[in-house]
Design an enzyme around this catalytic site. Structure first.
Site, PDB file in Angstrom:
ATOM      1  N   ASN A  37       0.807  -1.212   0.000  1.00  9.14           N
ATOM      2  CA  ASN A  37       0.000   0.000   0.000  1.00  9.14           C
ATOM      3  C   ASN A  37       0.846   1.270   0.000  1.00  9.14           C
ATOM      4  OD1 ASN A  37      -2.315   1.513   0.146  1.00  9.14           O
ATOM      5  ND2 ASN A  37      -3.143   0.429   1.914  1.00  9.14           N
ATOM      6  N   HIS A 122     -15.279  -3.869  10.087  1.00  8.22           N
ATOM      7  CA  HIS A 122     -14.892  -2.545  10.574  1.00  8.22           C
ATOM      8  C   HIS A 122     -16.112  -1.647  10.723  1.00  8.22           C
ATOM      9  CE1 HIS A 122     -10.567  -2.899   8.728  1.00  8.22           C
ATOM     10  NE2 HIS A 122     -10.846  -3.851   9.603  1.00  8.22           N
ATOM     11  N   ARG A 147     -14.743  -4.423  14.786  1.00  4.91           N
ATOM     12  CA  ARG A 147     -13.736  -3.460  15.237  1.00  4.91           C
ATOM     13  C   ARG A 147     -14.373  -2.088  15.277  1.00  4.91           C
ATOM     14  NH1 ARG A 147      -8.560  -1.355  11.822  1.00  4.91           N
ATOM     15  NH2 ARG A 147     -10.148   0.139  11.175  1.00  4.91           N
ATOM     16  N   TYR A 159      -7.406   8.671  11.601  1.00  7.99           N
ATOM     17  CA  TYR A 159      -7.184   7.533  10.719  1.00  7.99           C
ATOM     18  C   TYR A 159      -8.167   6.398  11.015  1.00  7.99           C
ATOM     19  CZ  TYR A 159      -4.772   3.733   8.308  1.00  7.99           C
ATOM     20  OH  TYR A 159      -4.458   2.680   7.485  1.00  7.99           O
ATOM     21  N   ASP A 212      -8.255  -0.746  17.359  1.00  8.38           N
ATOM     22  CA  ASP A 212      -6.910  -0.581  16.812  1.00  8.38           C
ATOM     23  C   ASP A 212      -6.369   0.789  17.207  1.00  8.38           C
ATOM     24  OD1 ASP A 212      -4.595  -0.511  15.299  1.00  8.38           O
ATOM     25  OD2 ASP A 212      -5.557  -1.121  13.430  1.00  8.38           O
ATOM     26  N   HIS A 214      -3.394   1.816  16.214  1.00  6.76           N
ATOM     27  CA  HIS A 214      -2.563   2.235  15.081  1.00  6.76           C
ATOM     28  C   HIS A 214      -1.173   2.711  15.505  1.00  6.76           C
ATOM     29  CE1 HIS A 214      -6.665   2.659  13.117  1.00  6.76           C
ATOM     30  NE2 HIS A 214      -6.029   1.786  12.361  1.00  6.76           N
ATOM     31  N   GLU A 238      -5.384  -3.709  19.439  1.00 11.21           N
ATOM     32  CA  GLU A 238      -4.442  -3.966  18.343  1.00 11.21           C
ATOM     33  C   GLU A 238      -3.423  -2.845  18.202  1.00 11.21           C
ATOM     34  OE1 GLU A 238      -4.597  -4.419  13.457  1.00 11.21           O
ATOM     35  OE2 GLU A 238      -6.444  -4.486  14.635  1.00 11.21           O
ATOM     36  N   GLU A 264       0.807  -6.482  11.858  1.00  8.87           N
ATOM     37  CA  GLU A 264       0.471  -6.267  10.451  1.00  8.87           C
ATOM     38  C   GLU A 264       1.594  -5.593   9.672  1.00  8.87           C
ATOM     39  OE1 GLU A 264      -2.158  -2.273   9.988  1.00  8.87           O
ATOM     40  OE2 GLU A 264      -3.062  -3.817  11.241  1.00  8.87           O
ATOM     41  N   ARG A 285      -0.580 -10.848  13.635  1.00 10.09           N
ATOM     42  CA  ARG A 285      -1.432 -10.151  12.676  1.00 10.09           C
ATOM     43  C   ARG A 285      -0.851 -10.053  11.266  1.00 10.09           C
ATOM     44  NH1 ARG A 285      -5.322  -8.752  11.584  1.00 10.09           N
ATOM     45  NH2 ARG A 285      -5.453  -6.494  11.608  1.00 10.09           N
ATOM     46  N   HIS A 314      -3.984 -10.231   8.800  1.00 13.98           N
ATOM     47  CA  HIS A 314      -4.363  -8.891   8.353  1.00 13.98           C
ATOM     48  C   HIS A 314      -5.178  -8.991   7.061  1.00 13.98           C
ATOM     49  CE1 HIS A 314      -4.046  -4.601   8.183  1.00 13.98           C
ATOM     50  NE2 HIS A 314      -3.168  -4.542   7.206  1.00 13.98           N
ATOM     51  N   ASP A 318      -6.626  -3.314   1.021  1.00 14.96           N
ATOM     52  CA  ASP A 318      -5.441  -3.282   0.168  1.00 14.96           C
ATOM     53  C   ASP A 318      -4.758  -4.640   0.051  1.00 14.96           C
ATOM     54  OD1 ASP A 318      -4.802  -1.976   2.976  1.00 14.96           O
ATOM     55  OD2 ASP A 318      -2.975  -3.014   2.357  1.00 14.96           O
ATOM     56  N   GLU A 341      -9.550 -10.854   9.823  1.00 19.09           N
ATOM     57  CA  GLU A 341     -10.051  -9.533   9.435  1.00 19.09           C
ATOM     58  C   GLU A 341     -10.580  -9.620   8.010  1.00 19.09           C
ATOM     59  OE1 GLU A 341      -8.476  -4.895   9.317  1.00 19.09           O
ATOM     60  OE2 GLU A 341      -7.030  -6.538   9.214  1.00 19.09           O
ATOM     61  N   TRP A 404       4.913   7.807  17.857  1.00 22.01           N
ATOM     62  CA  TRP A 404       4.423   7.254  19.118  1.00 22.01           C
ATOM     63  C   TRP A 404       4.708   8.250  20.228  1.00 22.01           C
ATOM     64  CZ3 TRP A 404       8.308   6.796  22.702  1.00 22.01           C
ATOM     65  CH2 TRP A 404       9.614   6.668  22.222  1.00 22.01           C
TER      66      TRP A 404
END
Length: 404
Positions: A37, A122, A147, A159, A212, A214, A238, A264, A285, A314, A318, A341, A404
Site C-alpha cells: 500500500n 470494521h 472493530r 485515521y 486498533d 494504530h 491492536e 500487520e 497479525r 491482516h 489493500d 479480518e 508514538w
C-alpha cells in the site's frame, strides 16, 4: 514442469493492486498478491527487474527451495518490498501446485481444521451515534465481531474514521501527497473508554469488540488504555505501541489483561521472537501478502502455537482478493486459528478478481476450486491503470509528524 512466463499486472479498480502471474510449460497458471500500500511500484520493479529473470525455467513444485533461493540469494534480506515480492512468488507457486493436484490449496496444507472461518468487520463514525449506526450496519451484513473506531472530539480527522467509506475501513487517498491528519493522545485516551461504554450499552456484553490504536501510544499509555478498557472485555487491543521495540510489550503486558494483537507491519519471524517467546501478545497479525507468503506464515503460526498464541491474518481492502484467498485457505488449515479480518472489496475489484471464497453469516470459506480459487481478468485490469495514492500521515497539534 517449468515456469515459462512471468507477468506483473498493476491495476486500480478503486485502489491499487499488484499481481504476479506465473505460467508453466503445461499451461498451468498461478497468481500471487504483491500489493504494498502506497509503495506498489517499488515491488513492481523488484519483481520485474530482479525476480522474474530468476524464475524462468524453474520447477514450480520446488516451493520451499525457491523461497529460500529468493530470500537468501539477494543478500539484502527482509523488508516490506522484498517480502511482498517473495510472497507473490510463493502464493503463485502454491496456486500452481494445488491446481496440478486438482485440489483446493487448504487440502495441501493438511486439510480443514474447521468448517468455516470467523471474521470481524470494521465499524467507525465521526462521533458515537454515527459509530453505533455503523456497528448496526456491520451486524446487518452478518458480522458477528466488530472493530470499533471513533472520531476524537477536537480532532478534525482520525485515521480509520471516514463516514464516506461504506464498509468502515480506512480510505486510501488517490492524490499526489498524503492527507495530513491531526492527533492528540490525551484526548484519545479520554475518549475511547466512553466509546466502549456506549457501544456495550447499545449492543450488550456478548458482541466481540476490537479496537486498533494504530501504533500511536507509548508503552505506558498503551498499558493505561488496556487497563481502562478491561471492564468492557475487548476481544483485543491492536497495535497499541510500535512493536519494533519488542521489549516494550513487557510494560504493556504487566499493566493490563486486555488481549493484545500485533504484527500487520511485520514481515519476518524475527520481528516476533521476543513477543512470542515471552508470551507478550495473544494474536499474530501478519498478512500472507507482506510476510513472504503461505510458506513462512504457516511456520510462524506453528511457532506461535507452542505458546497458545493464535492467528489473526491482516485483511484490509489493500490485500487483493488473491492475497485474501490465500489467507482463507491457511485459516481453514491451521489449528491455532483465531479470527480473520475481512473488509471485503468493491464490486469493481471483484469483477477484476473473480474468486471462489464466500462470505456468509459473518464467516468465510475458501471454496473447493483447485488452487487458491481466484481468476484475474486481465482486460478488466488493464482498463483500470495505476493511480498514485498514499495512506494518511498524522501530526501532533504542534505540527510534529507523530509516530508514538
Amino acid at each position: 514442469m517449468k515456469i515459462v512466463d512471468v507477468k506483473v499486472v498493476v491495476t486500480s479498480p478503486g485502489r491499487n493492486f499488484v499481481t504476479l502471474k506465473l505460467t508453466t510449460d503445461d499451461g498451468v497458471t498461478g497468481l500471487g498478491d504483491a500489493t504494498l500500500n502506497g509503495r506498489e511500484l517499488a515491488v513492481v520493479s523488484y519483481l520485474t527487474d530482479h525476480v522474474a529473470p530468476l524464475l524462468l525455467g524453474l520447477d514450480p513444485h520446488r516451493i520451499e527451495d525457491t523461497w529460500q533461493f529468493l530470500y537468501r540469494g539477494a543478500y539484502w534480506r527482509r523488508g516490506p518490498v522484498t517480502m511482498a515480492a517473495i510472497a507473490a512468488v510463493d502464493v503463485a507457486l502454491w496456486d500452481i501446485k494445488a491446481k496440478a493436484a486438482g485440489l483446493p490449496l487448504y487440502q495441501l496444507l493438511g486439510g480443514a481444521s474447521r468448517e468455516r472461518i470467523s471474521t470481524y468487520g470494521h465499524a467507525n463514525g465521526r462521533d458515537i451515534p454515527e459509530l453505533i449506526d455503523s456497528v448496526r450496519a456491520r451486524l446487518a451484513e452478518g458480522y458477528q465481531a466488530v472493530r470499533i473506531q471513533s472520531g476524537i472530539p477536537g480532532l478534525k480527522a482520525v485515521y480509520g474514521v471516514d463516514s464516506s467509506d461504506s464498509d468502515g475501513s480506512a480510505v486510501l487517498h488517490q492524490q499526489a501527497r498524503p492527507l495530513v491528519e491531526d492527533w492528540d493522545t490525551d484526548a484519545y485516551l479520554r475518549h475511547i473508554p466512553a466509546v466502549f461504554d456506549a457501544v456495550r450499552g447499545e449492543f450488550g456484553a456478548d458482541l466481540p469488540l476490537l479496537h486498533d490504536a494504530h501504533h500511536r501510544l507509548t508503552p505506558v499509555q498503551a498499558a493505561r488504555l488496556g487497563k481502562d478498557l478491561e471492564p468492557y472485555r475487548p476481544f483485543w487491543l491492536e497495535d497499541c505501541t510500535p512493536a519494533e521495540n519488542q521489549e516494550a510489550l513487557r510494560v504493556v503486558r504487566a499493566g493490563t489483561t486486555t488481549p493484545l494483537a500485533i504484527g500487520e507491519v511485520f514481515n519476518t519471524v524475527y520481528d516476533y521472537q521476543t513477543l512470542i517467546n515471552e508470551q507478550l501478545i495473544d494474536y499474530v497479525r501478519s498478512a500472507v501478502t507482506h510476510f513472504g507468503g503461505v510458506t513462512p506464515l504457516r511456520k510462524l503460526f506453528d511457532f506461535a502455537a507452542q505458546y497458545q498464541i493464535k492467528s489473526a491474518i491482516h485483511g484490509p481492502e489493500d490485500i487483493s482478493p488473491v492475497g485474501m484467498a490465500a489467507a482463507v485457505h491457511l485459516d481453514l488449515a491451521v489449528h491455532n486459528f483465531g479470527i480473520q479480518e475481512y473488509s471485503g472489496h468493491t464490486a469493481l475489484t471483484e469483477e477484476v478478481f473473480r474468486h471462489a471464497y464466500t462470505f456468509t453469516d459473518g464467516h468465510l470459506h475458501p471454496g473447493e476450486a483447485p488452487g487458491i480459487g481466484v481468476e484475474l481478468d486481465e482486460d478488466m485490469a488493464a482498463a483500470h491503470p495505476y493511480e498514485a495514492a498514499y495512506l494518511p500521515v498524522n501530526r501532533l497539534q504542534d505540527g510534529t509528524v507523530h509516530d508514538w
